[in-house]
Structures are given as C-alpha cells and as structure tokens.
Enzyme design. Structure first.
Site, PDB file in Angstrom:
ATOM      1  N   HIS A   1      33.375  13.688 -19.523  1.00  0.00           N
ATOM      2  CA  HIS A   1      31.955  13.553 -19.807  1.00  0.00           C
ATOM      3  C   HIS A   1      31.459  12.195 -19.735  1.00  0.00           C
ATOM      4  CE1 HIS A   1      28.285  13.164 -22.294  1.00  0.00           C
ATOM      5  NE2 HIS A   1      27.719  14.075 -21.721  1.00  0.00           N
TER       6      HIS A   1
ATOM      7  N   GLU B   1      31.512  11.341 -15.776  1.00  0.00           N
ATOM      8  CA  GLU B   1      30.155  12.157 -15.072  1.00  0.00           C
ATOM      9  C   GLU B   1      28.906  11.505 -15.203  1.00  0.00           C
ATOM     10  OE1 GLU B   1      26.757  14.328 -16.769  1.00  0.00           O
ATOM     11  OE2 GLU B   1      28.448  15.606 -17.629  1.00  0.00           O
TER      12      GLU B   1
END
Length: 428
Positions: free
Chosen positions: A47, A50
């Site tokens: 995450h 990203e």
C-alpha cells in the site's frame, strides 16, 4: 466485446477491449501482488509503494505528475487489495500515449525521495487512525485477521504504525524489484483504444520490467474463531463468517448466488426477515470474498445493545434454513441480479478494463460473457442448498464484534446452534 491480447517478450500482458462508440479510454496496470504477498515485517509496504509511486520520478515531480494528467482533463489513481495492486487512468482517446508514459514512468523510475516518504508515511498513519476510529472498518479488519490468524492474508492492507514507519527507500525499491515482474503484470485498456498501438507503446515504455515471475504467495489456511472488542458505542458491529470458495472452485458461482439470496438486496431473506419484518437492525447483508486459493463467506449487521440477543439466533436460523428451503424462484432472481450487474459493468470502460485485467491475473485468459452467463445459469437451487450446508454446517465459524457486545453469543455458541464443528482458537 472486442477483446485482444498480446504477451510481450518480458511477460507483460497487454489486453484491450475496444468500444468504438466512445471518445474516452480507461487504462491501467494491474499487478499480481497485494498485502498477502508481504512478509510479517513488510505488512503495509504494498500500500505504501502504491502511494509513493505518485511522489516523483527521475523526470517528473509529484506535482508535475498531477498537473500533467489533469492538464488534459484526465485522472490518475491507484488501489491496493489483498491479492492485487492497480494503477489506472481515465483520459480522452488522444491522450492514451501520455497515460501510458506516466504509468510506465512511475512504475519503473520512481525515486522514493526520503522527504516525500516521510510525509506519505505520516499520511498513512492518519489513514490507519481513521480506520481504527471507524467501528465498522475495525470490525472488518478483525474479521479478516480472525479467519486467517498469523498469516499475511489476515493482516491489514494498510499495515501497522510500527511497520509503516519502518520502511525505507531501499525497502521500497527491493519490494518493487521482487514483485513487479512482467509475467505478473497486465496493461489493460477499454474504450477508445487501438490494440496494436497500445502494444507498440508498451514495448517502447515498459523496458525495465523483469521477465522472471515473482515468487508465489504462501497457501492460506482458514481457521476461524472469535474476536470481540467491547466499546461504549450506540451500535454493535457484528460479522459472522465461514470458509468460502476460491475463484476457480466449481462452486464459485453457487456461493456468489447464495450470498445474494441470503443478503444481496432488499428482497433477500436476511433483509426481509430481520430488517423489514422484525426491525432488528438498519442494515444487514451477506457477501463472499474469493481469492486464488481460499474464500470467506460473511454477513454483517449493525444493531443496538438491546436487539443483539434477539438478532443473533434469528440470523443463524436463516443460515440453517438456507440449506433446506432455498427454491428456484429465489435463485432465478439472484441470477438475474448478478447477470445484470455484469452487463451494466460492460457499459463502463473502467469496469471493463478492470474485469479483463483481473481475469488474466486469475484465470490466465479472458472469460467471455457467454461463458460466464452459462456458468451462472447452470447453478440450480439444489446446488445452492448443498453449498449452504457445506459452508454453514461443516466449517468453523468466524465471529467478530465491536461495540456494546458484552454477553452476546460466542463463535462456539454459533457452531452449536448450527450443528457445525468448532475448533477452539485463541481469543483476541
């Protein structure tokens, strides 16, 4: 559907679904990596990566990335799930080359500047805090963790404050190199796109991607059990779950239809019996999460402290009855709902791009609408009743609750009422 597929020399799959009546396109890169790909100390790095992909490359600043795509009226975003990460853009047809260039740049040339990293770590800490402050979000995180304890698939996608703060620029680069490999990536586009032109762009832009596949994720082991978090709130958030089916299971469509029959809409059994007839909660629904090698069937309800004692047995009675009384009319209605949802998604370039990308990653090929519709139509009410019995009566329940939950039923109580097995797990 006008779907074409090409696999580049580095293993990257390029897939397009041309919609000639449109003037816009949706495209993105989907990667076969998510939170379950992380080692314990890496929890949250997928995450964070990203987020950091948009924070500057060797030739673009973070602000420059945002301004460049918005200058042509486009939008750029990304998301992380348990098994996949995707980076996507929506643009006018003439701006497809720009979107590909930006996506290729952020996935191959991100600098992971230390000051940007520090700021983004702080942003994610706020995101974690917001999730922990939401009783429903907290209940779902606990649900996942209780179903698969001490496993990557059971850990939160956001990570923990401790892990997120510990990631360095080198850690991000190492993870990028380990997981972002050509055979595990799909460049998918739908709308006003030309396949050969997109293939040419991909060959030109994605030159630094390894042709070796990433290491496979560890096998998941569903266990179930119970986690209760007592808090002084107005409502109790309750999740009840059972082992589900993976994507490739012969019963995948049957269990999806079962979730729809039980709690997929206002005509569903749970909504009609518990919300409409007895008024025991404002919202109640069921769902099924499928993964590559496992699944989780669940239902969620939010109710008051006073109604909790009456609500729980009534839910369990509906689960038991599902294996005995689900009939053809209910199944037909749910099949229609699922089919219409698939058809409506075909009208959205973004949904179509996402659908074909995930099919490549999961199945290694595109499933035609005729094939999918045929599989849905082949499911009978007898199949649904069998799957309901196998799901609710033969697997250890998962129970998580947040709020005023003192004195409510336990996971062992649920198993006993259903006549299901219960393998005692450590409470959390």
């Amino acid at each position: 559907m006008d779907v074409k597929t090409t696999v580049l020399d580095n293993g990257l799959t390029v897939v397009t679904d041309r919609m000639p009546h449109l003037k816009t396109a949706a495209l993105g890169v989907w990667v076969r990596t998510g939170s379950r790909s992380e080692r314990t100390a890496q929890n949250g790095i997928t995450h964070l990566l990203e987020h950091m992909a948009f924070k500057g490359t060797a030739s673009r600043t973070a602000r420059g990335i945002a301004e460049e795509i918005e200058a042509v009226g486009g939008e750029l975003n990304a998301s992380t799930s348990i098994e996949h990460t995707n980076y996507y853009a929506r643009i006018l047809a003439e701006d497809v080359p720009l979107a590909v260039d930006i996506l290729a740049d952020i996935l191959q040339n991100s600098t992971f500047d230390t000051e940007e990293l520090r700021r983004e770590q702080h942003v994610i800490l706020q995101e974690i805090g917001a999730a922990n402050d939401s009783p429903e979000d907290r209940a779902f995180d606990l649900f996942q963790e209780t179903a698969w304890p001490d496993q990557a698939i059971g850990r939160p996608i956001l990570g923990t404050p401790e892990t997120v703060q510990g990631f360095s620029r080198d850690a991000l680069n190492a993870y990028l190199g380990e997981r972002y490999r050509g055979p595990d990536m799909v460049l998918a586009a739908a709308g006003a796109v030309e396949h050969e032109a997109l293939v040419h762009l991909a060959e030109k832009k994605f030159t630094a991607i390894s042709d070796k596949p990433a290491e496979s994720d560890g096998k998941a082991e569903y266990r179930g059990g119970e986690t209760a978090l007592a808090k002084d709130l107005m409502e109790a958030q309750v999740l009840i779950g059972f082992e589900g089916r993976p994507y490739k299971s012969r019963d995948y469509y049957a269990i999806q239809i079962l979730a729809s029959v039980l709690g997929g809409g206002m005509s569903s059994r749970l909504f009609q019996e518990i919300r409409e007839k007895h008024g025991l909660c404002y919202a109640i629904y069921s769902f099924h999460w499928a993964f590559s090698d496992t699944g989780l069937f669940g239902l969620h309800a939010a109710t008051s402290r006073e109604d909790l004692a009456e609500l729980m047995p009534m839910i369990l009675d509906q689960l038991r009855l599902a294996g005995e009384t689900i009939g053809d009319e209910e199944v037909a209605r749910s099949r229609a709902q699922i089919r219409s949802g698939l058809m409506m998604a075909l009208e959205s370039p973004a949904a179509r791009a996402g659908q074909i990308a995930r099919q490549i990653l999961v199945h290694g090929r595109i499933l035609s609408m005729d094939e999918v519709s045929g599989k849905i139509e082949a499911v009978t009410s007898a199949d649904i009743r069998r799957v309901a019995q196998e799901t609710f009566l033969e697997t250890t329940p998962t129970l998580t609750s947040v709020g005023p939950v003192d004195g409510m039923m336990t996971a062992e109580d649920i198993a006993a009422r259903l006549g299901a097995p219960f393998l005692r797990a450590a409470s959390m």
